[in-house]
Write a protein that holds these residues in place. Sequence first.
Motif, PDB file in Angstrom:
ATOM      1  N   ASP A  43       0.485  -0.818   0.260  1.00 25.92           N
ATOM      2  CA  ASP A  43      -0.439  -0.373   0.000  1.00 25.92           C
ATOM      3  C   ASP A  43       0.974   1.355  -0.116  1.00 25.92           C
ATOM      4  O   ASP A  43       0.649   2.216  -0.782  1.00 25.92           O
ATOM      5  CB  ASP A  43      -1.104  -0.453   1.231  1.00 25.92           C
ATOM      6  CG  ASP A  43      -1.864  -1.450   1.104  1.00 25.92           C
ATOM      7  OD1 ASP A  43      -2.299  -1.691  -0.042  1.00 25.92           O
ATOM      8  OD2 ASP A  43      -2.583  -1.140   2.164  1.00 25.92           O
ATOM      9  N   GLN A  44       2.064   1.300   0.723  1.00 25.69           N
ATOM     10  CA  GLN A  44       2.887   2.656   0.936  1.00 25.69           C
ATOM     11  C   GLN A  44       3.541   2.289  -0.842  1.00 25.69           C
ATOM     12  O   GLN A  44       4.280   3.703  -1.362  1.00 25.69           O
ATOM     13  CB  GLN A  44       4.259   2.010   1.693  1.00 25.69           C
ATOM     14  CG  GLN A  44       4.950   3.433   2.341  1.00 25.69           C
ATOM     15  CD  GLN A  44       5.292   3.480   3.275  1.00 25.69           C
ATOM     16  OE1 GLN A  44       5.754   2.490   4.009  1.00 25.69           O
ATOM     17  NE2 GLN A  44       6.227   4.346   4.048  1.00 25.69           N
ATOM     18  N   ASP A  47       1.437   4.291  -2.657  1.00 28.87           N
ATOM     19  CA  ASP A  47       1.214   5.294  -2.544  1.00 28.87           C
ATOM     20  C   ASP A  47       1.875   6.290  -3.137  1.00 28.87           C
ATOM     21  O   ASP A  47       2.570   7.887  -3.744  1.00 28.87           O
ATOM     22  CB  ASP A  47       0.912   5.392  -0.687  1.00 28.87           C
ATOM     23  CG  ASP A  47       0.781   7.328  -0.540  1.00 28.87           C
ATOM     24  OD1 ASP A  47      -0.634   7.843  -0.891  1.00 28.87           O
ATOM     25  OD2 ASP A  47       1.664   7.471   0.007  1.00 28.87           O
ATOM     26  N   ARG A  50       2.724   6.588  -6.344  1.00 29.14           N
ATOM     27  CA  ARG A  50       1.104   8.339  -6.633  1.00 29.14           C
ATOM     28  C   ARG A  50       1.783   9.206  -6.302  1.00 29.14           C
ATOM     29  O   ARG A  50       0.623  10.277  -7.235  1.00 29.14           O
ATOM     30  CB  ARG A  50       0.163   7.050  -6.230  1.00 29.14           C
ATOM     31  CG  ARG A  50      -1.490   7.795  -5.891  1.00 29.14           C
ATOM     32  CD  ARG A  50      -2.592   7.917  -5.081  1.00 29.14           C
ATOM     33  NE  ARG A  50      -3.129   6.634  -5.842  1.00 29.14           N
ATOM     34  CZ  ARG A  50      -3.038   5.628  -5.132  1.00 29.14           C
ATOM     35  NH1 ARG A  50      -2.475   5.089  -4.341  1.00 29.14           N
ATOM     36  NH2 ARG A  50      -3.333   4.354  -6.182  1.00 29.14           N
ATOM     37  N   LYS A  51       2.459   9.551  -5.560  1.00 26.03           N
ATOM     38  CA  LYS A  51       2.872  10.878  -5.421  1.00 26.03           C
ATOM     39  C   LYS A  51       3.814  11.705  -6.178  1.00 26.03           C
ATOM     40  O   LYS A  51       3.779  12.287  -7.088  1.00 26.03           O
ATOM     41  CB  LYS A  51       3.297  10.709  -4.197  1.00 26.03           C
ATOM     42  CG  LYS A  51       2.720  11.064  -3.313  1.00 26.03           C
ATOM     43  CD  LYS A  51       2.955  10.838  -1.412  1.00 26.03           C
ATOM     44  CE  LYS A  51       2.245  10.711  -0.151  1.00 26.03           C
ATOM     45  NZ  LYS A  51       2.812  10.815   0.746  1.00 26.03           N
ATOM     46  N   ALA A  91      -1.416   3.158 -10.021  1.00 23.05           N
ATOM     47  CA  ALA A  91      -1.320   4.601  -9.417  1.00 23.05           C
ATOM     48  C   ALA A  91      -1.217   5.650 -10.650  1.00 23.05           C
ATOM     49  O   ALA A  91      -0.903   6.986 -10.834  1.00 23.05           O
ATOM     50  CB  ALA A  91       0.363   4.689  -8.407  1.00 23.05           C
TER      51      ALA A  91
END
Length: 310
Positions: A43-44, A47, A50-51, A91
């Motif tokens: 999940d990280q 993330d 995505r960032k 993402a």
Amino acid sequence: MKKIYLAIDGGGTKTDAVLFSNSGKILSRAIGAGTNPNGMAFDQVTDHFRKLFLILFDGQRVTRLQGCFAGLSGADHPVLTQRLTRSIQAACPADIAHLQVGNDAMNALWSGTDGKPGMVVIAGTGSIAYGLHEDGRSFRIGGWGFLFGDEGSGYDIGRETIRQVLMEYDGRRPATALTGQVKDYFQVTAIPDIIPIVYQARKDKIAGLVPLVAESAELGDSCARKILDKAANQLIQLIGNGLEHFDTPPQVVLTGGVWKCILIRQRVLQQMNRSFVFPACPPVWGSMARCLNEWEQSNDQISELLKKQL
């Protein structure tokens, strides 16, 4: 027809991504947090992608990508590769027509061969040899981590430096200039004070001792010279083991911070008596070259245009 590609080079510390066109223009580049799944939950990882993509695609009217190659540390196992592929797909704000995920050693190799087969020996914080044959077969040697491998790496050199300094403190070896440098590096006044620091330090912090060891060796410190000679010999062995996998001599790429040490480079070049490639471009270029070789016709002019923009 204008086509847009995404190139990714991801490690445990940072992830480098480039958005570029087949006409030879880099549209944007972004560097974000590491994406190695061995150090965090998936999940990280998603993330972090995505960032990173939020910055990369900002202001770009891109809804579809012709292709993406992502060379990622931790992508050594088919299950992990599949999960990383899903992370990128989830993402990315654009549809990806073709997506390939491989190990970051592929990027390191292709950054020196422009996407062609060969062998790379990476000597950074860790060490590993990776080879790719013309028929697509590949192999790796080493890269087993700081506890059981990474011979000749920056961490290996840093650990041996600390060990020698501690032995001097015990009176088990002659004095070395490395003692003062280690004190200054860790900002302590007494050698025993480094113990709680080094046991909590990141691996790249230990590897950061390499330039100091090189400096001491160049000034004539015998202990520093022996540490570098040992590392060079281990890297020579790693290169030799890799070459045994080829029937005809391949291009050999040497990359990673340890290769910046002149004494190690000189010893390896003298002992091996062959030419090596030291890449001028960052590893993400290897991912870009892979995209061009896989989904475009070979064009040296486009490649050179892109290289100049990195």
